[in-house]
Design an enzyme around this catalytic site. Sequence first.
Site, PDB file in Angstrom:
ATOM      1  N   SER A 153       0.837  -1.248  -0.002  1.00 11.95           N
ATOM      2  CA  SER A 153      -0.092  -0.083  -0.005  1.00 11.95           C
ATOM      3  C   SER A 153       0.760   1.028  -0.048  1.00 11.95           C
ATOM      4  CB  SER A 153      -0.999   0.063   1.190  1.00 11.95           C
ATOM      5  OG  SER A 153      -1.666   1.183   1.359  1.00 11.95           O
ATOM      6  N   TYR A 166      -1.541  -0.121  10.388  1.00  8.01           N
ATOM      7  CA  TYR A 166      -1.799  -0.186   8.906  1.00  8.01           C
ATOM      8  C   TYR A 166      -0.742   0.069   8.170  1.00  8.01           C
ATOM      9  CZ  TYR A 166      -3.712  -0.821   4.120  1.00  8.01           C
ATOM     10  OH  TYR A 166      -4.002  -1.224   2.889  1.00  8.01           O
TER      11      TYR A 166
HETATM   12  N1  LIG Z   1      -8.696  -0.497  -1.140  1.00  3.31           N
HETATM   13  C1  LIG Z   1      -7.574   0.174  -1.140  1.00  3.31           C
HETATM   14  O1  LIG Z   1      -7.717   1.473  -1.124  1.00  3.31           O
HETATM   15  C2  LIG Z   1      -6.239  -0.491  -0.743  1.00  3.31           C
HETATM   16  C3  LIG Z   1      -5.225   0.440  -0.674  1.00  3.31           C
HETATM   17  C4  LIG Z   1      -3.905  -0.173  -0.670  1.00  3.31           C
HETATM   18  C5  LIG Z   1      -3.636  -1.490  -0.302  1.00  3.31           C
HETATM   19  N2  LIG Z   1      -4.931  -2.143  -0.299  1.00  3.31           N
HETATM   20  C6  LIG Z   1      -4.542  -3.636   0.189  1.00  3.31           C
HETATM   21  O2  LIG Z   1      -5.535  -4.489  -0.939  1.00  3.31           O
HETATM   22  C7  LIG Z   1      -5.318  -5.842  -0.364  1.00  3.31           C
HETATM   23  C8  LIG Z   1      -6.959  -6.028  -0.690  1.00  3.31           C
HETATM   24  O3  LIG Z   1      -7.898  -5.354   0.127  1.00  3.31           O
HETATM   25  P1  LIG Z   1      -9.364  -4.614  -0.521  1.00  3.31           P
HETATM   26  O4  LIG Z   1      -9.160  -3.208  -0.297  1.00  3.31           O
HETATM   27  O5  LIG Z   1      -9.559  -5.077  -1.544  1.00  3.31           O
HETATM   28  O6  LIG Z   1     -10.305  -4.987   0.752  1.00  3.31           O
HETATM   29  P2  LIG Z   1     -11.452  -6.102   0.899  1.00  3.31           P
HETATM   30  O7  LIG Z   1     -11.838  -6.254   2.229  1.00  3.31           O
HETATM   31  O8  LIG Z   1     -12.530  -5.857  -0.286  1.00  3.31           O
HETATM   32  O9  LIG Z   1     -10.510  -7.410   0.472  1.00  3.31           O
HETATM   33  C9  LIG Z   1      -9.657  -8.051   1.641  1.00  3.31           C
HETATM   34  C10 LIG Z   1      -9.729  -9.576   1.190  1.00  3.31           C
HETATM   35  O10 LIG Z   1      -9.186 -10.149   2.393  1.00  3.31           O
HETATM   36  C11 LIG Z   1      -9.889 -11.468   2.795  1.00  3.31           C
HETATM   37  N3  LIG Z   1      -9.272 -11.873   3.784  1.00  3.31           N
HETATM   38  C12 LIG Z   1      -9.253 -11.208   5.169  1.00  3.31           C
HETATM   39  N4  LIG Z   1      -8.750 -12.183   6.045  1.00  3.31           N
HETATM   40  C13 LIG Z   1      -8.591 -13.312   5.481  1.00  3.31           C
HETATM   41  C14 LIG Z   1      -8.124 -14.552   5.767  1.00  3.31           C
HETATM   42  N5  LIG Z   1      -7.865 -14.727   7.326  1.00  3.31           N
HETATM   43  N6  LIG Z   1      -8.032 -15.259   4.914  1.00  3.31           N
HETATM   44  C15 LIG Z   1      -8.454 -15.315   3.687  1.00  3.31           C
HETATM   45  N7  LIG Z   1      -8.864 -14.000   3.070  1.00  3.31           N
HETATM   46  C16 LIG Z   1      -8.807 -13.150   3.975  1.00  3.31           C
HETATM   47  C17 LIG Z   1     -11.124 -10.691   3.037  1.00  3.31           C
HETATM   48  O11 LIG Z   1     -12.225 -11.868   2.924  1.00  3.31           O
HETATM   49  C18 LIG Z   1     -11.433  -9.918   1.633  1.00  3.31           C
HETATM   50  O12 LIG Z   1     -11.728 -10.880   0.612  1.00  3.31           O
HETATM   51  C19 LIG Z   1      -5.314  -5.567   1.228  1.00  3.31           C
HETATM   52  O13 LIG Z   1      -4.029  -6.216   1.297  1.00  3.31           O
HETATM   53  C20 LIG Z   1      -5.345  -4.099   1.180  1.00  3.31           C
HETATM   54  O14 LIG Z   1      -4.536  -3.732   2.543  1.00  3.31           O
HETATM   55  C21 LIG Z   1      -6.143  -1.763  -0.394  1.00  3.31           C
END
Ligand SMILES: NC(=O)c1ccc[n+]([C@@H]2O[C@H](COP(=O)([O-])OP(=O)(O)OC[C@H]3O[C@@H](n4cnc5c(N)ncnc54)[C@H](O)[C@@H]3O)[C@@H](O)[C@H]2O)c1
Length: 268
Positions: A153, A166
């Site tokens: 991120s 985070y």
């Molecule tokens: N959305 C953003 O702006 C953003 C920005 C930077 C980084 N990210 C990163 O992208 C990645 C995806 O996040 P997102 O934003 O799509 O959120 P999201 O909540 O839609 O997706 C996260 C996924 O991780 C899964 N997950 C959580 N714990 C788990 C476990 N124990 N076993 C299996 N799956 C598990 C959840 O069920 C979900 O499907 C994350 O690492 C997040 O930190 C997101």
Amino acid sequence: MQNIFDLSGETAVVVGGTGALGSAIARALADAGARVAVLGRNSENGDNVVASITAAGGTAIFQKGDAFDKSSLEAARDSIETIFGRATILVNGAGGNRPDATLPPGASFFDLPLNAWNGVFDLNLVGGALLPSQVWGEGMVEGRYGSILNIASLAGMTALSRVVAYGAAKAAVLNLTQFLAREWAPANVRVNALSPGFFPAEQNKKLLFREDGTYSDRAGQIIAHTPMKRFGEADELGGAAVYLCSRAASFVTGHNLVVDGGFSSMTI
Ligand SMILES: NC(=O)c1ccc[n+]([C@@H]2O[C@H](COP(=O)([O-])OP(=O)(O)OC[C@H]3O[C@@H](n4cnc5c(N)ncnc54)[C@H](O)[C@@H]3O)[C@@H](O)[C@H]2O)c1
């Protein structure tokens, strides 16, 4: 001309492939020709992602698994291998922030609860990178071929306000990415990171939206600080993910590719 982004013949496992960003990356890898295993805890969400991939002509299965539980990941790896063969691409896409690890506006760092801090580190660093990399990395090293993509991120590259746990956890993911890149380069396994800027998703919606669906003050500040003046859309990560997992990036390892609409290029 050969298509250096073609992923035909590759088997990709997308941990957290049921989430907002993971599902978009799973779709992009399938569009590029990979067989995709979507790994997550929620079968209904997983089946929906698989249905959208197969409707578009791709090949995908859902595999239930918990990224915190190594034996669950090992069982998932074995059953995916039976269907698709050994994985050659791993996307570590489980992760996110937790509301109790976010300092309320004006709150003191001294009040940050340790269990919330630990929970965010476990989710992003342990389930989000370490355990799946151990479980799938071993087969890649043995097979002397593979590519791992950690979803880090922007928050891991700079100190954003309030989301200190985070940000620190994602900084650790970036360091682990570089460590594994040097560790496994001799075995022809590449390890890279993708750092999204701000993309609306389940895990950050409380921070970005009010209950009536309008933007929070923080969302307004983020957009004002983004040269492209908007949030990203999950599909806009697909090209970066395919690139890093494909032959087009055959000499790229330990890299962090930032997809943030210019956020990190702007100071004032
Ligand atoms: N959305 C953003 O702006 C953003 C920005 C930077 C980084 N990210 C990163 O992208 C990645 C995806 O996040 P997102 O934003 O799509 O959120 P999201 O909540 O839609 O997706 C996260 C996924 O991780 C899964 N997950 C959580 N714990 C788990 C476990 N124990 N076993 C299996 N799956 C598990 C959840 O069920 C979900 O499907 C994350 O690492 C997040 O930190 C997101």
